[in-house]
Design an enzyme around this catalytic site. Structure first.
Site, PDB file in Angstrom:
ATOM      1  N   GLU A 321      12.356  14.175   2.911  1.00 26.74           N
ATOM      2  CA  GLU A 321      12.521  14.778   1.815  1.00 26.74           C
ATOM      3  C   GLU A 321      11.767  16.325   2.195  1.00 26.74           C
ATOM      4  OE1 GLU A 321      11.912  11.168  -1.370  1.00 26.74           O
ATOM      5  OE2 GLU A 321      10.009  12.168  -0.328  1.00 26.74           O
ATOM      6  N   ASP A 395      12.242   1.789  -0.995  1.00 26.41           N
ATOM      7  CA  ASP A 395      11.216   2.882  -1.607  1.00 26.41           C
ATOM      8  C   ASP A 395      10.202   2.059  -2.412  1.00 26.41           C
ATOM      9  OD1 ASP A 395       9.685   5.193  -2.253  1.00 26.41           O
ATOM     10  OD2 ASP A 395      11.625   6.203  -2.906  1.00 26.41           O
ATOM     11  N   GLU A 423       0.429 -10.924   5.197  1.00 24.53           N
ATOM     12  CA  GLU A 423      -0.784 -11.067   6.191  1.00 24.53           C
ATOM     13  C   GLU A 423      -0.543 -10.086   7.152  1.00 24.53           C
ATOM     14  OE1 GLU A 423      -2.460 -13.992   6.292  1.00 24.53           O
ATOM     15  OE2 GLU A 423      -3.438 -13.475   8.075  1.00 24.53           O
TER      16      GLU A 423
HETATM   17  C1  BDP Z   1       9.245   8.908  -3.400  1.00 23.18           C
HETATM   18  C2  BDP Z   1       8.429   9.827  -4.291  1.00 23.18           C
HETATM   19  C3  BDP Z   1       8.051  11.088  -3.639  1.00 23.18           C
HETATM   20  C4  BDP Z   1       7.228  10.967  -2.534  1.00 23.18           C
HETATM   21  C5  BDP Z   1       7.876  10.037  -1.733  1.00 23.18           C
HETATM   22  C6  BDP Z   1       7.083   9.699  -0.623  1.00 23.18           C
HETATM   23  O1  BDP Z   1       9.526  10.154  -5.582  1.00 23.18           O
HETATM   24  O2  BDP Z   1       7.323  11.828  -4.699  1.00 23.18           O
HETATM   25  O3  BDP Z   1       6.883  12.095  -1.897  1.00 23.18           O
HETATM   26  O4  BDP Z   1       8.302   8.751  -2.141  1.00 23.18           O
HETATM   27  O5  BDP Z   1       6.638   8.364  -0.543  1.00 23.18           O
HETATM   28  O6  BDP Z   1       9.365   7.736  -4.063  1.00 23.18           O
HETATM   29  O7  BDP Z   1       6.803  10.275   0.349  1.00 23.18           O
END
Ligand code: BDP
Length: 668
Positions: A321, A395, A423
């Site tokens: 991301e 996720d 755990e």
């Molecule tokens: C995703 C979210 C995003 C987060 C990312 C993360 O949509 O906003 O930045 O996870 O955990 O699910 O880094």
């Protein structure tokens, strides 16, 4: 309050056990409550008999010790008792003990704690642990709140106040409690511009423009709330970190917040950007093995600790991301993490390394990546590195199988993000550094979480991170008592709604182990958006993770693996996560899989209706504004549930070619 709908339908409301707690109400309370005081209201005890008995037992406070944290404990005890008992208690400093004293302290401040007997009891506590006990001192019955360290006294004080808030019996009280995990951390996803990523409760509570000079009174309320549930670390900013957070300009602001939190035993952490040496330091690389880069981080960390001597450390998200990563420089996460951890170690800081490196090895099944990419490094991370692992390998989802990486690295510290029941305290594999972390749901709305009921998730996280053996029901019960009502009937109704709410949501969004059916807003249905995650086709539905498919199931220990791998033994609520299930597969209910799917979607909708009815039955019994607001929000949830059910079933019907059984349609 208006955000309940967003919350209910957002991706961030799936905190496993926590997510069961999102619809509750205020019962039996005549006056409006804006939620600002959270669960620390300390209103006068409304049960006269209980109040009388407390007043008989508690007659004075005996508090010694001048440390910052002990003074906080004194202040809280005083505030709490004064409110709950509605009387001003005499405060006795020092050695004299009066009958009915509440004595709070450590062996350094309370003489009797130096005795062998007490030393033996105290030796059993881990850091932050405490004892609360009825004792007889020189013929005087007293209540002792004792710990080895000041912070344990503060936690003990909060526990003691909770006993009164929940109207628990104080007679012969004997509590010994230690945190099961060392680090209990909230991750804010707050941006420096005041917005909150995935936030549903207003803007960030950190008013960066006003800091360091103006200290919002909220910061202290926030610190009290966290300390009351044992949270001892706070990552102030989003994992999608703006490099500026560690600029000189921001560090003085961070230091001002750390000053507010210190008296509550809360350490400040920062999420950092891996490319900070370039983006902030203007170096031409952020290669973790470059000497200039190492020096830059060394100087930066020195600067931070000069301002914040008890700084907790860094959290980092790398490699997906848009986040930079050691891989950008052809270095491994191990090299990146150890470089930074080595620097932090000299100051006692820790490095929380988030596991998700989609830039590393690829696999058609994304669920396999955390395990594939990280197990190779087991035993090689420095001892102050802790891997922060999302509960679900894909996720955040309302329900998903736990990540097989949890427990798969016996020689590496691991900490779960957003998960409660595993755990992971190091007791199985002897890890030295332990923790649990959750993305915060706090904003600057008056009630902190967008609607008063969201507070329960925050509360539950702290309680579970302290003791993951507490049941969701116990926690919910505590919270209702502290926040909403002591009326038994009302508590029962609220509990029922809370305990059922997660299942209701899962049923109308992602039943039977389905995942990622949302659209890109994470709010509305969009099962067509990520077809590869459902593998839907004319033969059935679900992602085959058995050895005939991606074989992700092989990443689990044999006990779990064997259960998950077999279509007949796999828990039905995870079925589509592990299996491609034929439409006509016979479920335990006797229904075919297709029928069960329809049944679940329709039940979800029906159960929202049921929640509405339960809610409606409270008309006139609760604060009218809260009643109306919640009623509206539940209406919204009902509409959303129908939308999900319609969209998903219509879409799946296109593959199954089967009709929705008519008997479910009456669930509308
Ligand atoms: C995703 C979210 C995003 C987060 C990312 C993360 O949509 O906003 O930045 O996870 O955990 O699910 O880094």
């Amino acid at each position: 309050m208006n955000n309940i709908r967003t919350f209910i339908n957002s991706k961030k409301r799936w905190n496993i056990i926590l997510s069961i707690i999102f619809i509750v109400s205020i019962f039996g309370s005549a006056k409006a409550d804006n939620g600002y005081r959270l669960w620390l209201k300390y209103d006068k005890i409304d049960n006269m008999a209980y109040l009388q008995s407390c007043r008989k037992t508690i007659k004075a406070l005996n508090i010694a010790g001048q440390s910052v944290i002990l003074r906080t404990a004194q202040e809280e005890l005083h505030r709490g008792l004064e409110g709950l008992l509605a009387s001003r208690l005499p405060v006795i400093h020092g050695g004299e003990i009066a009958a009915g004293s509440v004595i709070a302290g450590t062996p350094a401040t309370v003489a009797i704690l130096k005795s062998n007997k007490w030393q033996r009891s105290l030796a059993k506590l881990t850091k932050g642990g405490y004892i609360i006990q009825q004792v007889n001192i020189g013929g005087n019955p007293c209540i002792l709140i004792a710990s080895n360290e000041d912070i344990g006294v503060l936690y003990g004080v909060f526990h003691f106040l909770r006993l009164l808030q929940t109207q628990s019996d104080l007679k012969n009280i004997k509590v010994s409690s230690s945190p099961k995990l060392q680090w209990r951390i909230l991750n804010h996803w707050d941006n420096l511009d005041g917005s909150v990523e995935q936030g549903f409760a207003g803007s960030s509570i950190w008013k960066w423009n006003n800091l360091p000079n103006k200290i919002d009174p909220r910061y202290k309320v926030y610190a009290r709330a966290n300390a009351s549930i044992g949270i001892n670390g706070v990552v102030l900013n989003s994992v999608n970190a703006n490099p500026k957070i560690i600029s000189k300009e921001y560090l003085v602001k961070v230091a001002a917040l750390a000053d507010v939190f210190r008296p509550y035993g809360i350490h400040v952490f920062l999420a950092v950007n891996f490319a900070s040496p370039e983006l902030l330091g203007k170096l031409n690389t952020s290669d973790p093995l470059n000497t200039g880069v190492k020096q830059w981080w060394t100087d930066k960390v020195d600067e931070i600790y000069k301002l914040i001597p008890d700084f907790g450390g860094f959290l980092i998200k790398v490699g997906y991301e848009g986040q930079p990563s050691p891989m950008d420089h052809h270095r491994t996460p191990l090299e990146g993490a150890n470089m930074m951890a080595g620097i932090l170690a000299s100051h006692g800081g820790i490095m929380m390394w988030r596991v998700d490196t989609r830039k590393m090895s690829q696999d058609k099944d994304q669920a396999k990546l955390p395990y594939n990419n990280f197990t190779q490094f087991d035993g090689k991370f420095y001892s102050n590195v802790i891997l922060q692992i999302k509960y679900g390998p894909l996720d955040f989802q309302p329900r998903i199988a736990f990540s097989p990486l949890l427990g798969a690295m016996p020689h590496t510290n691991e900490m779960v993000e957003f998960q409660i029941t595993q755990e992971i305290d190091g007791s199985l594999q002897g890890q030295q550094l332990t923790g649990m972390t959750a993305v915060a749901n706090v904003g600057d709305d008056t009630d902190w979480t967008g609607y008063i009921f969201g507070q329960a998730n925050w509360y539950a996280f702290g309680r579970v991170a302290w003791d993951y053996e507490l049941s969701a029901k116990e926690i919910a019960n505590e919270w209702i008592n502290m926040t909403l009502t002591h009326n038994g009937k009302a508590i029962k109704t609220i509990l029922e709604i809370m305990m059922g709410s997660r299942e209701v949501l899962v049923n109308y969004e992602t039943p039977l182990g389905l995942n990622l059916l949302c659209d890109y807003t994470h709010y509305s249905p969009g099962p067509w958006v990520r077809e590869k995650f459902t593998q839907v086709d004319h033969s059935g539905l679900g992602f085959d993770r058995t050895d005939k498919g991606s074989n992700a199931v092989a990443q689990y220990f044999p006990g779990a693996r064997n259960i998950f791998a077999n279509l007949h033994t796999c828990p039905e609520n995870l079925l589509c996560y592990f299996h491609h299930v034929p439409w006509n597969y016979k479920m335990k209910s006797g229904r075919t899989f297709w029928e069960e799917l329809c049944y679940k979607y329709y039940s979800g909708v029906k159960d929202v209706r049921q929640m509405q009815q339960e809610w409606n039955s409270l008309n006139g019994k609760i604060d009218p504004e809260i009643f109306t607001n919640t009623n509206e929000l539940l209406k919204g949830q009902y509409e959303k549930a129908r939308e999900w059910k319609e969209a998903c079933l219509n879409y799946f019907k296109g593959f199954s070619g089967l009709p929705v059984p008519s008997q479910y349609q009456q669930f509308q």
